[in-house]
Design a protein around this motif. Sequence first.
Motif: not given
Length: 343
Positions: A142-161
């Motif tokens: 799932p997109e949110e899982t990969m971005v937040i939990d695995i890659a550890g990104r998009a905690r401030r801006s989600a544009v790059g994700a």
Amino acid sequence: MLCRTQVVGEDGGLAKMTTLPDSITIRTGARLHFGLLDCKPPFGGLGLMIDSPATEVEAVSDKSFAIDSSIESAGLAARTKAIASRAAKHFRCGEADEVRLPPIKLKLKCQPPKHSGFGSGTQYSLAIAEACCRAIAFETVPEETMVIDIAGRARRSAVGAHGYLAGGLIYETNDDCSPRLNPIAKRIDLPRQWRVLLVRPRKAKPAVAGADEQRRFDQLRHDRKRTEMLIRLVEDEVMPAAARQDFHGFSEAIERYNRESGLLFASIQGGPYNGTAVNGAIDRLKQLGAVGVGQSSWGPTVFAWCEDRSRADSLASSLSGSDWVTLVTTAKAGGRTLTTPGQ
């Protein structure tokens, strides 16, 4: 090994046979950030994926998990191992407290300069996260899982994700009811003939990142009126001009949005732009008649919009010399590309 057969269903359950490849290459572009909507959570903002400078990583089947010297020399070894560990935990690779990392060797083939306004950390982290996930199961988490939990990104801006996955011009909402990953309010592909001239001063202020970046954000105060004005500017001018492919309307609105968003940070960067070198680059571009000029993220990269390649090359030649690094690029229409042997 990467090359093996697994049974994967449409919902992640057991259903059909798939064969995993011997190697996976993931290539993504860079992110220009035109500015946040607010300096406090959930932030929101506007940005664009561009074709270059690109990030490319490769995962090759190996006897055990390994990191190439290209990653070591880039100072990314610890981050890479942490991402691989989180991917393994997600797929429960190992018994009890043991975490068995995927049997691959990871290599960094190219990457933009760090902390220069290109979102290179997010693009690299997501590419590594996806490479590890696909090496383990060759399925999309799932997109949110990969971005937040695995890659550890998009905690401030989600544009790059979002840009990594979809490309294009991305307007990210700052709705307080948003989930952990701010959703896309609107996404538009820009005309391929338009060009972006990137100008990076060779001498600029030290990069803004990590603890220093957080310290600066902690000093800022919410400016409700400016946030409301920025939202109107995006929704009433920037995105409509982009949708109708109105170059002049779009470039004028982007320049105004970038400057107004920069004023959210005026107290910590000395104005709408971050430092003497960035201001000098912007002033020089305007003297040359450039339009749609602004600063990406904290800089030091500055952008200018051009109707075609000829205009972009002309501007770039006017900036030739030892003071600037220039690059002409295009808006990236789609998300990252994934290549396996035989493709």
